[in-house]
Design an enzyme around this catalytic site. Structure first.
Site, short mmCIF file in Angstrom:
data_model
loop_
_atom_site.label_atom_id
_atom_site.label_comp_id
_atom_site.label_asym_id
_atom_site.label_seq_id
_atom_site.Cartn_x
_atom_site.Cartn_y
_atom_site.Cartn_z
N HIS A 120 0.84 -1.21 0.00
CA HIS A 120 0.00 0.00 0.00
C HIS A 120 0.88 1.26 0.00
O HIS A 120 2.10 1.17 -0.09
CB HIS A 120 -1.00 -0.02 1.15
CG HIS A 120 -0.37 -0.08 2.52
ND1 HIS A 120 0.52 0.85 2.98
CD2 HIS A 120 -0.51 -0.99 3.53
CE1 HIS A 120 0.89 0.55 4.21
NE2 HIS A 120 0.29 -0.58 4.57
N HIS A 145 4.19 1.33 2.09
CA HIS A 145 5.32 0.60 1.51
C HIS A 145 5.86 1.37 0.30
O HIS A 145 7.06 1.46 0.08
CB HIS A 145 4.89 -0.80 1.04
CG HIS A 145 4.17 -1.59 2.10
ND1 HIS A 145 2.87 -2.01 1.95
CD2 HIS A 145 4.57 -2.02 3.32
CE1 HIS A 145 2.51 -2.67 3.03
NE2 HIS A 145 3.51 -2.70 3.87
N CYS A 174 1.87 -11.19 22.79
CA CYS A 174 0.83 -10.70 21.88
C CYS A 174 1.08 -11.33 20.51
O CYS A 174 2.16 -11.13 19.92
CB CYS A 174 0.86 -9.18 21.77
SG CYS A 174 -0.20 -8.59 20.42
N CYS A 197 1.67 -8.73 17.65
CA CYS A 197 3.01 -8.12 17.58
C CYS A 197 4.10 -9.16 17.47
O CYS A 197 5.26 -8.81 17.18
CB CYS A 197 3.31 -7.30 18.82
SG CYS A 197 2.13 -6.01 19.15
N CYS A 255 -2.35 -5.30 25.26
CA CYS A 255 -1.25 -4.93 24.38
C CYS A 255 -1.45 -3.48 23.94
O CYS A 255 -2.54 -3.11 23.49
CB CYS A 255 -1.25 -5.85 23.15
SG CYS A 255 -0.41 -5.10 21.74
N HIS A 271 -2.43 -3.44 19.96
CA HIS A 271 -3.64 -4.10 19.47
C HIS A 271 -4.83 -3.99 20.41
O HIS A 271 -5.96 -4.31 20.03
CB HIS A 271 -3.35 -5.59 19.20
CG HIS A 271 -2.42 -5.79 18.04
ND1 HIS A 271 -1.06 -5.78 18.18
CD2 HIS A 271 -2.67 -5.96 16.72
CE1 HIS A 271 -0.50 -5.97 16.99
NE2 HIS A 271 -1.45 -6.07 16.09
N LYS A 308 -5.40 6.33 10.72
CA LYS A 308 -4.49 5.28 10.28
C LYS A 308 -5.12 4.54 9.10
O LYS A 308 -6.34 4.36 9.07
CB LYS A 308 -4.28 4.32 11.46
CG LYS A 308 -2.85 3.91 11.61
CD LYS A 308 -2.64 3.07 12.84
CE LYS A 308 -1.38 2.27 12.64
NZ LYS A 308 -0.99 1.47 13.77
N LYS A 334 -7.49 -1.81 6.54
CA LYS A 334 -8.39 -2.55 5.65
C LYS A 334 -9.83 -2.43 6.15
O LYS A 334 -10.75 -2.27 5.37
CB LYS A 334 -7.98 -4.02 5.63
CG LYS A 334 -7.34 -4.43 4.32
CD LYS A 334 -7.48 -5.92 4.11
CE LYS A 334 -6.19 -6.63 4.44
NZ LYS A 334 -6.20 -8.06 4.40
N1 MSP Z 1 8.87 -7.08 8.27
C1 MSP Z 1 9.04 -5.94 9.08
C2 MSP Z 1 10.32 -5.21 8.74
C3 MSP Z 1 11.55 -6.01 8.84
S1 MSP Z 1 12.94 -5.12 8.34
C4 MSP Z 1 14.23 -6.02 8.79
C5 MSP Z 1 7.87 -4.99 8.89
N2 MSP Z 1 7.17 -5.12 7.75
S2 MSP Z 1 5.92 -4.21 7.36
O1 MSP Z 1 5.37 -4.80 6.15
O2 MSP Z 1 5.02 -4.04 8.44
O3 MSP Z 1 6.51 -2.84 6.92
C6 MSP Z 1 6.64 -1.77 7.81
C7 MSP Z 1 7.15 -0.60 7.02
O4 MSP Z 1 6.24 -0.29 5.95
C8 MSP Z 1 7.29 0.70 7.77
O5 MSP Z 1 8.45 0.79 8.55
C9 MSP Z 1 7.29 1.66 6.61
O6 MSP Z 1 8.50 1.57 5.94
C10 MSP Z 1 6.20 1.10 5.73
N3 MSP Z 1 4.89 1.59 6.15
C11 MSP Z 1 3.80 0.83 6.42
N4 MSP Z 1 2.75 1.65 6.69
C12 MSP Z 1 3.13 2.94 6.62
C13 MSP Z 1 2.47 4.17 6.67
N5 MSP Z 1 1.18 4.29 6.93
N6 MSP Z 1 3.19 5.29 6.42
C14 MSP Z 1 4.51 5.24 6.06
N7 MSP Z 1 5.15 4.07 5.99
C15 MSP Z 1 4.56 2.92 6.43
O7 MSP Z 1 7.67 -4.16 9.75
#
Ligand code: MSP
Length: 650
Positions: A18, A21, A126, A129, A143, A146, A296, A299
């Site tokens: 999304h 990412h 949790c 998490c 938690c 959550h 935030k 989904k």
């Molecule tokens: N798998 C772990 C990361 C391991 S790294 C060794 C993880 N994955 S995640 O899919 O949850 O990705 C988190 C990351 O996605 C955030 O740190 C950020 O880079 C990005 N984002 C997810 N949602 C976001 C927002 N709403 N806004 C900005 N970035 C965000 O954590």
């Protein structure tokens, strides 16, 4: 040669990609491209994180095996990036043998060094998490993330002696103030470390509870905890310990993450590296969260922004520009299509697009499309050169410091400066006067500056930048570009090369509902035109009126007190004018394409004061401001000397 290694988090494969990412990966991509143009050798890594409870649950609810499930979602990420023009060199998956091998090697090394021990552990776990919480960390027994009740689990597990490295880490952060940046996140980590003992980290899960993970090399009954597994991807991809890439790029390691995963990256990871005898990374770069209309993304709320939908609606480069321009790196930002449309129309369509189009079309009108040879110089040329140098310097400095929004703002000083330069030099007048010497220089200055702007924009809008350069008669080659040198070199654009006739790289855009309205408006305008055409055949083009008719008009001079953008229409401004009445009147004027609201304040204008009031896009308009449309924009009708507001025009 200086080097730059940039990584994104490896994303969990329990959800589709999304906006969040896409943001992190786009920022990493822009930085990677920027450092390349700064003359550095770069390496860019992204990937997916595929182990853990959550994945198993998601696979089960999908009726798939974990492997089947991760293959599908990982591919969604892998396939998305080329679609967003992401220039990663590698894509790592934690289920790949090359990754697993390095995780096991590092575990064994840390175990042999005596930093991993076996112990009994009881804690509040949790599942959301995938971590244990201490009593103190829970909020009303729930938690904190959550808001669900964690399960109390007591089991034997392996622990990493993280506590042992607390003082070393604090000292390292103090000695390297930009180890974690921006500062607010560094401060957060320092106060966390200073607030008390750093606990040891539970790094295993018994296979009786979870099998979807990497087996501990020293105990086949256990798998590795996801974070101890995932973080290692950053060195595994470089071929630690002996890989050539590891030697080259690890000393220049830059991680890019959002604030949600600050602690694992700022505390777990450096202490793990220290225990494994690996140098710490160079920088941890932390950004804020994108919210959607201040909430935030989720989904269940149904407000998840899909990157490809934005690309389809507005174009990829426009979307990328917005992401970098809108968010102040480090802080949260609110995403809305309205803000996106506003930004694109103001910065790209109006400022940059107009400038580029005007420049190309003047080159065709005055020189048949051939880049002229600069000739007669003037002091305004030196002035705009200086503006350009300052703008490029500011772009490069801010970009290096991750202040992307300010970097772009800095570059736009040049865009706006050039628009002013056109107004000041008035090429159309030079053409009329047959002053070719001066006209050649003016057009060359404009084109050469467009080239400089285009190369600086490549990190943010790669495709648009390459197309701009093509339209200026240049084939883009990153190897030949060096941004620091651009401050001093002048005249790289070759005279006599042909430029494109027009450029439609930055069209105006409408919000989806505006599009519908505009269509309806266009239809009715077409009708009006048809009707007018019919009338044309019978009636005089402009019928004569009697003096009495003219006297019916209440034309007055007014002074603009305030001007603002119309909240719902990009082309309109809300202008408050003092026309000598008790209260200032509001006029809705179609001036937004030509004037910034602030440019109007204090100016005197001519207003038709007795036009029947009506609402334009929900805003009351009490009159009309008179203006003249020209080939080059719009001129306001104004008295040659100041007169009291309300003075009648007769
Ligand atoms: N798998 C772990 C990361 C391991 S790294 C060794 C993880 N994955 S995640 O899919 O949850 O990705 C988190 C990351 O996605 C955030 O740190 C950020 O880079 C990005 N984002 C997810 N949602 C976001 C927002 N709403 N806004 C900005 N970035 C965000 O954590």
């Amino acid at each position: 040669m200086q080097r730059f290694y940039i990584t994104t988090p490896i994303y969990y494969v329990n959800a589709k990609p999304h906006l969040g990412h896409a943001y992190t990966t786009t920022v990493a991509d822009s930085l990677n491209r920027f450092h390349k143009l700064m003359g550095e050798e770069t390496y860019f890594l992204t990937g997916t994180d595929e182990h853990g409870d959550k994945i198993v649950q998601a696979a089960e609810s999908n009726g798939q095996t974990p492997q089947e499930y991760v293959d599908v979602i990982s591919k969604l990420f892998r396939d998305l990036w080329p679609n967003m023009n992401i220039s990663n060199n590698d894509f790592i998956r934690t289920t790949e043998p090359r990754h697993k091998a390095v995780v096991q090697q590092i575990l064994q090394k840390v175990y042999d060094a005596g930093d991993i021990y076996f112990g009994e552990y009881g804690g509040h776990y949790c599942f959301g998490c995938e971590r244990f919480y201490t009593e103190k960390e829970l909020v009303d027994g729930l938690c904190p993330d959550h808001l669900t009740k964690p399960e109390y689990i007591a089991e034997k597990n392996y622990f990493f002696k993280m506590s042992k490295y607390r003082d070393w880490l604090l000292d390292h952060i103090n000695k390297h103030p930009d180890f974690i940046r921006p500062e607010r996140y560094r401060n957060e980590v320092v106060s966390l470390l200073e607030s008390g003992e750093l606990e040891d980290l539970c790094i295993s899960r018994p296979k009786s509870r979870l099998t979807w993970g990497i087996e501990l090399p020293f105990d086949a009954d256990y798998v590795t905890y996801v974070w101890f597994d995932a973080l290692i991807n950053y060195v595994a991809a470089l071929g630690w310990p002996d890989g050539e890439k590891f030697k080259k790029f690890w000393p220049a390691a830059n991680h890019m993450v959002a604030k949600d995963i600050l602690k694992p990256h700022a505390i777990f990871w450096p202490t793990m590296l220290k225990a494994a005898g690996i140098e710490p990374y160079q920088h941890l770069n932390v950004h804020g969260y994108w919210l959607v209309e201040d909430t935030k993304m989720s989904k269940s709320i149904g407000n998840v922004v899909e990157p490809l939908a934005m690309k389809d609606a507005y174009g990829l480069d426009a979307f990328r520009y917005f992401l970098l321009r809108e968010m102040s790196f480090g802080q949260d930002s609110s995403f809305s299509e309205k803000a996106l449309v506003g930004r694109l129309n103001a910065d790209l369509a109006n400022d940059l697009g107009n400038l580029f189009n005007r420049t190309l079309s003047m080159t065709h009108k005055y020189f048949g499309g051939k880049i002229p040879r600069p000739d007669v110089e003037d002091v305004v040329d030196a002035e705009i050169k200086k503006i350009g140098q300052d703008a490029m310097q500011s772009f490069q400095d801010f970009f290096t410091d991750l202040k992307f929004s300010r970097a772009l703002e800095g570059l736009w000083e040049l865009v706006r400066g050039l628009n002013k330069y056109i107004d000041e030099t008035a090429p159309w007048a030079l053409f009329k006067e047959k002053n070719t010497g001066r006209l050649s220089t003016v057009i060359y200055v404009l084109l050469e500056n467009m080239r400089k702007i285009a190369v600086h924009l490549w990190p943010v809008m790669p495709e648009a930048s390459e197309r701009m350069l093509e339209q200026l008669g240049i084939t883009f080659d990153p190897e030949k570009i060096n941004l620091p040198k651009e401050l001093d070199v002048w005249g790289l654009l070759e005279s006599d090369a042909m430029v494109a006739e027009t450029s439609n790289l930055f069209p105006r855009v409408d919000l989806p509902e505006e599009k519908a309205e505009t269509k309806a408006e266009a239809k009715s305008a077409k009708k009006d035109k048809k009707a007018a055409k019919k009338d044309d055949k019978t009636a005089e083009p402009v019928p004569e009126i009697d003096f009495e008719d003219f006297q019916k008009l209440d034309l007055r001079v007014g002074t603009v007190l305030e001007a603002d953008k119309h909240p719902e229409a990009d082309r309109l401004l809300l202008v408050k004018v003092d026309t000598g009445d008790k209260e200032p009147r509001q006029v809705v004027a179609g001036l937004a394409d030509y004037f910034q609201p602030d440019d109007l304040v204090g100016r005197q204008v001519v207003v038709v004061a007795n036009l029947k009031p009506r609402k334009l896009r929900k805003q009351l308009s009490q009159g009309m401001v008179l203006a003249v449309k020209t080939d080059n924009g719009m001129e306001l009708l104004t008295p040659t000397g100041a007169v009291p507001p309300g003075s009648k025009v007769s």
